[in-house]
Design an enzyme around this catalytic site. Structure first.
Site, PDB file in Angstrom:
ATOM      1  N   THR A  13       0.985  -1.234  -0.115  1.00 28.37           N
ATOM      2  CA  THR A  13       0.014  -0.195  -0.145  1.00 28.37           C
ATOM      3  C   THR A  13       1.184   1.086  -0.431  1.00 28.37           C
ATOM      4  O   THR A  13       0.790   2.040  -0.450  1.00 28.37           O
ATOM      5  CB  THR A  13      -0.648  -0.097   1.093  1.00 28.37           C
ATOM      6  OG1 THR A  13      -2.009  -0.921   1.454  1.00 28.37           O
ATOM      7  CG2 THR A  13      -1.885   1.371   1.193  1.00 28.37           C
ATOM      8  N   ASP A 199      -1.011   1.373  18.510  1.00 28.94           N
ATOM      9  CA  ASP A 199      -0.339   1.374  17.521  1.00 28.94           C
ATOM     10  C   ASP A 199      -0.163   3.366  17.870  1.00 28.94           C
ATOM     11  O   ASP A 199       0.854   4.132  17.245  1.00 28.94           O
ATOM     12  CB  ASP A 199      -1.550   1.900  16.510  1.00 28.94           C
ATOM     13  CG  ASP A 199      -1.507   2.536  15.126  1.00 28.94           C
ATOM     14  OD1 ASP A 199      -0.911   2.343  14.368  1.00 28.94           O
ATOM     15  OD2 ASP A 199      -1.915   3.346  15.159  1.00 28.94           O
ATOM     16  N   LYS A 203       3.245   6.394  17.800  1.00 29.67           N
ATOM     17  CA  LYS A 203       2.873   7.456  17.410  1.00 29.67           C
ATOM     18  C   LYS A 203       2.911   8.776  18.966  1.00 29.67           C
ATOM     19  O   LYS A 203       3.413   9.627  18.418  1.00 29.67           O
ATOM     20  CB  LYS A 203       1.701   7.619  16.639  1.00 29.67           C
ATOM     21  CG  LYS A 203       1.071   7.169  15.600  1.00 29.67           C
ATOM     22  CD  LYS A 203       0.309   6.698  15.156  1.00 29.67           C
ATOM     23  CE  LYS A 203       0.076   6.274  14.129  1.00 29.67           C
ATOM     24  NZ  LYS A 203      -1.675   6.218  13.761  1.00 29.67           N
ATOM     25  N   GLY A 300      -3.927   5.346   4.949  1.00 26.78           N
ATOM     26  CA  GLY A 300      -4.392   5.389   3.661  1.00 26.78           C
ATOM     27  C   GLY A 300      -3.088   5.136   2.700  1.00 26.78           C
ATOM     28  O   GLY A 300      -2.072   6.532   3.376  1.00 26.78           O
TER      29      GLY A 300
END
Length: 438
Positions: A13, A199, A203, A300
């Site tokens: 991706t 996750d 970050k 994305g």
């Protein structure tokens, strides 16, 4: 203009998105980087005759890309931490400039990798590792460089935000929304990293290190997930004027740094409380600039590729000007990185949302208030519903004033020991994020 050459390890991706953005916006990128950027070598498990026809070397083994002397910038798009770490270390030792979107790799191995990059005189860039296409790393490291960062708070996992938005707006159960998120591709088959806050903790680790000039401390982040939240909790929060978000919070205080990821009640009039769906947003409070908010697509292929290519453009400018590693990865020189103390969670102070399931008897609230008062905790708001249909149990919801977690723990233990309390107490932190323009 001499071109700058790129190798990509992994064409999933992110890697595929990078190829597409570099091709679609080639002329614009050349203008902004002052030199053309050209992909010359990629590694992928699949045949790519189309790329070979375009003059790009395609290899099955990522080591071939790293060994290619014609590659100046190496983009790691492999994922995970084991092979990705090997790729980045090998590329650094080979003298390549490196770009990655790998948040887990940076959060867990970044201290070692940054030292290795400095030793070899190359850059390791990672803008895409936090919040996808939102340029928050550049904002923290460069745009806000004149500020002492007081705190930052972020909705930094789109999957969790989508789930909570659906649960609140459509009164759906967690398991149902998670299944839809997986069907839509927002959540992995194993969603643990997203729904349990890992996750987001990766970050938050990266942002806090840059904001406060400290080493990466993923091991010190307190992490709490969203899987135990119910539509009832979101509805009660709404009734009280709040919205529940899965928040990452980092704050630098006199006693130490708070690093925490957990569900949080936010007042509805805050901008951050109105970030819904799969979007991300990070609110940063600087002593000079005040609050600044960064919002956009946090994941994305295209959004992440946007940040990867932006890092590549910066490196191309650096290479074309014959400059070395010009921006320290954490925004300060290695000698200035401070090993700040981490504040224990027991000493962290917030207001609290408590949901109790109590017997429908008189005197329940007087007992609860007495226990809270003994710990210096007062009640700021209350919802007490009448029993329905002959039920012998009723929900009681309170918002407390600010209290340390250790005091709250003691109070909850005493409340749960009461005969009139028939289930464990649900507790969620409440933040007002003082300093934000509502």
């Amino acid at each position: 203009m001499n071109e700058v050459t790129i190798g990509i390890c992994g064409l999933g991706t992110v890697g595929g998105g990078v190829l597409e953005v570099l091709s679609r916006n080639a002329d614009l990128i050349t203008e902004r980087s002052h030199t053309p950027l050209r992909v010359v070598h990629v590694s992928t498990r699949y045949e790519r005759k189309d790329l070979e026809a375009g003059g790009i070397t395609v290899s099955r083994d990522y080591r071939d890309v790293i060994a290619d002397p014609g590659v100046q910038i190496l983009i790691e798009a492999y994922g995970g931490t084991d092979h990705a770490g090997d790729i980045v270390r090998a590329a650094i030792r080979a003298g390549k400039q490196v770009v990655t979107a790998n948040k887990a790799l940076i959060a867990e191995q970044g201290n070692e990798l940054f030292a290795l990059a400095a030793e070899h005189g190359v850059s390791l860039r990672f803008e895409a590792a936090v919040a996808g296409g939102i340029p928050v790393i550049k904002a923290l490291r460069e745009g806000l460089a004149a500020n002492r960062i007081e705190w930052l708070a972020g909705i930094i996992n789109g999957t969790g935000n989508f789930i909570l938005s659906e649960m609140r707006d459509r009164k759906r159960q967690f398991a149902d929304v998670l299944a839809e998120a997986q069907a839509l591709g927002y959540a992995e088959a194993d969603p643990t990293f997203d729904i349990e806050g890992i996750d987001a903790a990766h970050k938050l680790t990266i942002m806090a290190a840059i904001a406060f000039g400290m080493p990466l401390r993923f091991d010190a982040v307190y992490t709490e997930g969203i899987s135990t939240l119910t539509p009832e909790d979101l509805a009660y929060a709404d009734e009280l004027g709040y919205c529940i978000k899965h928040l990452g919070m980092a704050r630098q205080g006199e006693q130490g740094v708070e690093l925490r990821v957990h569900p949080t009640l936010l007042p509805m009039d805050l901008l951050l409380a109105n970030v819904n769906g799969v979007k991300n947003a990070i609110l940063v409070e600087g002593d000079a600039v005040g609050p600044t908010l960064y919002y956009g697509a946090g994941a994305g292929g295209s959004a992440t590729a946007s940040a990867v290519v932006a890092d590549s453009i910066d490196l191309a400018r650096q290479l074309s000007a014959n400059q070395g590693c010009t921006v320290p990865p954490l925004g300060v020189t290695p000698a200035a990185v401070r090993d700040l103390p981490i504040l224990p969670m027991g000493e962290v102070k917030t207001a609290w949302y408590l949901r109790l399931t109590a017997k429908d008897e008189p005197g329940v609230m007087s007992q609860v208030s007495s226990i809270l008062g003994a710990q210096g905790i007062s009640i700021e708001a209350l919802i007490q519903k009448a029993a329905k249909g002959g039920a012998k149990q009723v929900p009681v919801v309170v918002i407390t004033n600010i209290a340390s977690q250790s005091n709250l723990d003691r109070a909850v233990a005493s409340i749960e020991a009461l005969d009139v309390i028939v289930a464990p107490v649900t507790r969620i932190r409440v933040e007002t994020l003082d300093g934000q323009d509502g």
